[in-house]
Design a protein around this motif. Structure first.
Motif, short mmCIF file in Angstrom:
data_model
loop_
_atom_site.label_atom_id
_atom_site.label_comp_id
_atom_site.label_asym_id
_atom_site.label_seq_id
_atom_site.Cartn_x
_atom_site.Cartn_y
_atom_site.Cartn_z
N LEU A 94 43.03 19.44 -9.86
CA LEU A 94 44.47 19.40 -10.10
C LEU A 94 44.89 18.03 -10.61
CD1 LEU A 94 45.84 21.36 -7.00
CD2 LEU A 94 45.61 22.17 -9.36
N VAL A 95 44.32 16.98 -10.05
CA VAL A 95 44.63 15.63 -10.52
C VAL A 95 44.03 15.41 -11.91
CG1 VAL A 95 44.56 13.18 -9.97
CG2 VAL A 95 44.64 14.85 -8.13
N MET A 96 42.83 15.94 -12.12
CA MET A 96 42.19 15.85 -13.42
C MET A 96 43.07 16.45 -14.51
SD MET A 96 39.59 15.33 -15.50
CE MET A 96 38.87 16.02 -17.00
N VAL A 97 43.62 17.63 -14.24
CA VAL A 97 44.45 18.29 -15.25
C VAL A 97 45.77 17.56 -15.43
CG1 VAL A 97 45.64 20.44 -15.82
CG2 VAL A 97 43.32 20.51 -14.92
N ALA A 98 46.29 16.97 -14.37
CA ALA A 98 47.49 16.15 -14.52
C ALA A 98 47.22 14.99 -15.47
CB ALA A 98 47.94 15.62 -13.16
N CYS A 99 46.04 14.43 -15.37
CA CYS A 99 45.65 13.33 -16.27
C CYS A 99 45.53 13.83 -17.71
CB CYS A 99 44.33 12.73 -15.78
SG CYS A 99 43.98 11.08 -16.42
N ILE A 100 44.92 15.01 -17.88
CA ILE A 100 44.80 15.60 -19.22
C ILE A 100 46.18 15.86 -19.80
CG2 ILE A 100 44.06 17.65 -20.50
CD1 ILE A 100 41.66 17.83 -18.64
N GLY A 101 47.11 16.36 -18.95
CA GLY A 101 48.46 16.60 -19.41
C GLY A 101 49.15 15.34 -19.88
N GLN A 102 48.94 14.25 -19.17
CA GLN A 102 49.53 12.97 -19.57
C GLN A 102 48.97 12.51 -20.92
OE1 GLN A 102 52.32 12.32 -17.90
NE2 GLN A 102 51.74 10.41 -16.90
N ILE A 103 47.66 12.68 -21.08
CA ILE A 103 47.02 12.29 -22.35
C ILE A 103 47.50 13.19 -23.49
CG2 ILE A 103 44.80 12.12 -23.54
CD1 ILE A 103 43.57 11.39 -20.80
N ALA A 104 47.72 14.47 -23.18
CA ALA A 104 48.16 15.41 -24.21
C ALA A 104 49.51 15.00 -24.81
CB ALA A 104 48.25 16.82 -23.62
N HIS A 105 50.33 14.34 -24.02
CA HIS A 105 51.65 13.94 -24.52
C HIS A 105 51.55 12.95 -25.67
CE1 HIS A 105 54.36 16.10 -21.93
NE2 HIS A 105 53.70 15.72 -20.85
N THR A 106 50.42 12.27 -25.80
CA THR A 106 50.24 11.35 -26.93
C THR A 106 50.15 12.11 -28.25
OG1 THR A 106 47.81 11.33 -26.75
CG2 THR A 106 49.02 9.72 -25.44
N MET A 107 49.92 13.44 -28.18
CA MET A 107 49.78 14.25 -29.39
C MET A 107 50.99 15.13 -29.65
SD MET A 107 46.96 13.21 -30.62
CE MET A 107 46.50 14.41 -31.87
N HIS A 108 52.06 14.96 -28.89
CA HIS A 108 53.29 15.69 -29.17
C HIS A 108 54.04 15.04 -30.32
CE1 HIS A 108 53.92 18.51 -25.58
NE2 HIS A 108 52.70 18.02 -25.44
N ALA B 197 37.96 11.28 -23.44
CA ALA B 197 36.52 11.10 -23.18
C ALA B 197 36.29 10.33 -21.89
CB ALA B 197 35.86 10.38 -24.36
N ALA B 198 37.10 9.28 -21.66
CA ALA B 198 36.95 8.50 -20.42
C ALA B 198 37.24 9.37 -19.20
CB ALA B 198 37.88 7.30 -20.45
N VAL B 199 38.30 10.16 -19.28
CA VAL B 199 38.67 11.03 -18.16
C VAL B 199 37.66 12.14 -17.99
CG1 VAL B 199 40.40 12.70 -17.39
CG2 VAL B 199 41.12 10.51 -18.32
N TRP B 200 37.20 12.71 -19.11
CA TRP B 200 36.22 13.79 -19.04
C TRP B 200 34.93 13.32 -18.38
CZ3 TRP B 200 35.49 18.78 -19.08
CH2 TRP B 200 34.20 19.29 -19.25
N TRP B 201 34.49 12.12 -18.73
CA TRP B 201 33.22 11.67 -18.16
C TRP B 201 33.35 11.33 -16.68
CZ3 TRP B 201 29.76 13.46 -21.07
CH2 TRP B 201 28.42 13.22 -20.76
N ALA B 202 34.54 10.93 -16.27
CA ALA B 202 34.77 10.77 -14.83
C ALA B 202 34.65 12.12 -14.13
CB ALA B 202 36.15 10.16 -14.60
N TRP B 203 35.15 13.17 -14.78
CA TRP B 203 35.04 14.53 -14.21
C TRP B 203 33.59 14.99 -14.19
CZ3 TRP B 203 33.40 19.35 -15.90
CH2 TRP B 203 33.77 20.44 -15.11
N VAL B 204 32.84 14.68 -15.25
CA VAL B 204 31.42 15.06 -15.29
C VAL B 204 30.67 14.40 -14.14
CG1 VAL B 204 29.27 14.74 -16.59
CG2 VAL B 204 31.31 15.59 -17.74
N ASN B 205 30.95 13.13 -13.90
CA ASN B 205 30.30 12.43 -12.78
C ASN B 205 30.60 13.15 -11.46
OD1 ASN B 205 29.11 10.34 -14.24
ND2 ASN B 205 30.96 9.12 -14.21
N PHE C 69 44.39 25.84 -19.14
CA PHE C 69 45.25 26.87 -19.75
C PHE C 69 46.60 26.90 -19.02
CE2 PHE C 69 41.52 29.18 -21.71
CZ PHE C 69 42.00 29.13 -23.01
N GLY C 70 46.56 26.79 -17.70
CA GLY C 70 47.81 26.76 -16.94
C GLY C 70 48.69 25.58 -17.31
N GLU C 71 48.07 24.42 -17.55
CA GLU C 71 48.83 23.24 -17.97
C GLU C 71 49.44 23.48 -19.34
OE1 GLU C 71 50.12 19.56 -19.50
OE2 GLU C 71 48.49 20.74 -20.40
#
Length: 392
Positions: free
Chosen positions: A23-37, A53-61, A202-204
């Motif tokens: 849930l926190v991961m997706v909140a971070c993705i949502g924040q990053i997505a706003h840079t493309m609005h 990429a930085a956030v994704w690799w933290a999730w992969v870890n 998808f929910g985000e």
């Protein structure tokens, strides 16, 4: 050719604590997505890619660590996940100004989350058989780069971030060469982990549409939001209706062959493209809801087209990586990659609401191609099985 080994027994289910972290991961993705609005340019796209990429690799870890050590959620795992959530939350709060006033906070969050996931690997080193310096070196070098970047001006700061992520990408890919790691990976858990993250992303996307409708309340915005919602729902149906079971079978096949690089690509690398595609598509839809009857900005149109194209590029690459023959992909793969790009030249002729309607039609065509292909592949495999049965 050597015979394949039987599929390993069914793996464990994803723990609710992992979903809590997501849930926190997706909140971070949502924040990053706003840079493309709005009307993002190529510089904004580069920043989006770096931050994601930085956030994704933290999730992969987190995912790999929980996959190998999280079958029993001990107090150490509990503590690690909660602290990692706090670090990810800091990254999410800093993401909108990650290259500006909040760069230090974003770097500290990245350094902290990598230090947290180093602990289980170090503590369990006797079980894994990995030398103590492997997890330390894997984490200490990127942590150092993230922390040093705080005192470094741009553009060197960004270059240090790129280097830190690149080191992780290169080194974690080699961990799978170790026998214990290769034999201990739980494929079922990994597939479910990725699938559940995709559900939340998808929910985000739906939340982004609702937020824009709330801000731009009108009949046109409502129609655009309805079309956008249908587009996201149909794209999700394609993923969960056709992709997940095929991927699970393919990953088991890779594991039975001992193909560690294939498992690595299918679980760690290629889903990044999938998540990026969904996020870009959602950003374009959000802008379209805000624009209504006006012409959609070029950057938003590219997000719409590129998001769907990237989604199908990831799906095609995933299928090929786990060994699907090209004939099983040719009906929907190239179409999914190329067809969405008709949206970009059409933006000048129709308003944003119309362009989202065309995007829905494009996805509907691709969904139909997937359905036809699935029936064709099933029929071909049934014939093969019947022939094999008749020959015994």
């Amino acid at each position: 050719m050597s015979a394949e080994q039987p599929n390993p027994p069914g793996g464990r289910r994803v723990h609710w604590l992992e979903l809590f972290f997501d849930l926190v991961m997706v909140a971070c993705i949502g924040q990053i997505a706003h840079t493309m609005h709005g009307d993002p340019d190529w510089a904004a796209a580069a920043v989006f890619t770096l931050l994601l990429a930085a956030v994704w690799w933290a999730w992969v870890n987190a995912t790999i660590t929980m996959n190998l050590f999280g079958a029993r959620v001990t107090s150490m795992i509990w503590t690690a996940v909660i602290l990692a959530m706090a670090a990810m939350g800091l990254m999410a709060a800093a993401a909108p100004e990650a290259l500006g006033d909040r760069a230090a906070a974003f770097a500290i969050g990245n350094a902290a989350i990598r230090a947290i996931w180093m602990v289980p690997w170090f503590v369990k080193r006797r079980i894994t058989g990995l030398p103590w310096w492997r997890p330390v070196a894997y984490n200490i070098v990127p942590i150092g780069l993230w922390l040093v970047s705080i005192a470094v001006p741009q553009p060197w700061q960004v270059l240090l971030w790129v280097l830190a992520v690149a080191i992780e990408v290169a080194l974690l890919g080699r961990v799978g060469d170790h026998g214990w790691v290769r034999d201990s990976i739980d494929v079922d858990h990994a597939v479910e982990r990725v699938g559940l993250l995709v559900v939340i992303v998808f929910g985000e996307s739906i939340l982004s549409i609702i937020d824009e409708l709330s801000e731009h309340w009108s009949v046109v915005a409502g129609v655009t939001a309805a079309l956008a919602f249908a587009s996201v729902a149909l794209l999700a149906w394609i993923f969960f209706g056709f992709a997940t079971r095929a991927v699970e079978r393919g990953l088991h096949r890779l594991q039975s062959r001992g193909n560690v690089s294939g498992l690595r690509d299918a679980v760690m690398y290629l889903p990044f493209l999938l998540i990026a595609g969904i996020t870009l598509f959602a950003a374009g839809l959000g802008t379209a809801v805000a624009e209504g009857e006006r012409e959609l900005p070029l950057g938003a149109a590219v997000c719409l087209a590129g998001g769907v194209s990237l989604f199908f590029l990831a799906s095609t690459a995933e299928s090929l990586r786990y060994g699907a023959p090209w004939r099983d992909i040719v009906l929907w793969g190239p179409a999914g990659i190329l067809l969405p790009w008709i949206l970009v030249p059409l933006r000048g002729a129709i308003g944003a609401v119309g362009l989202v309607g065309v995007a829905l039609l494009v996805i509907a065509v691709l969904a139909t191609l997937n359905a036809v292909n699935a029936r064709r592949v099933h029929a071909a495999r049934s014939k093969t099985a019947d022939r094999a049965g008749g020959g015994t």
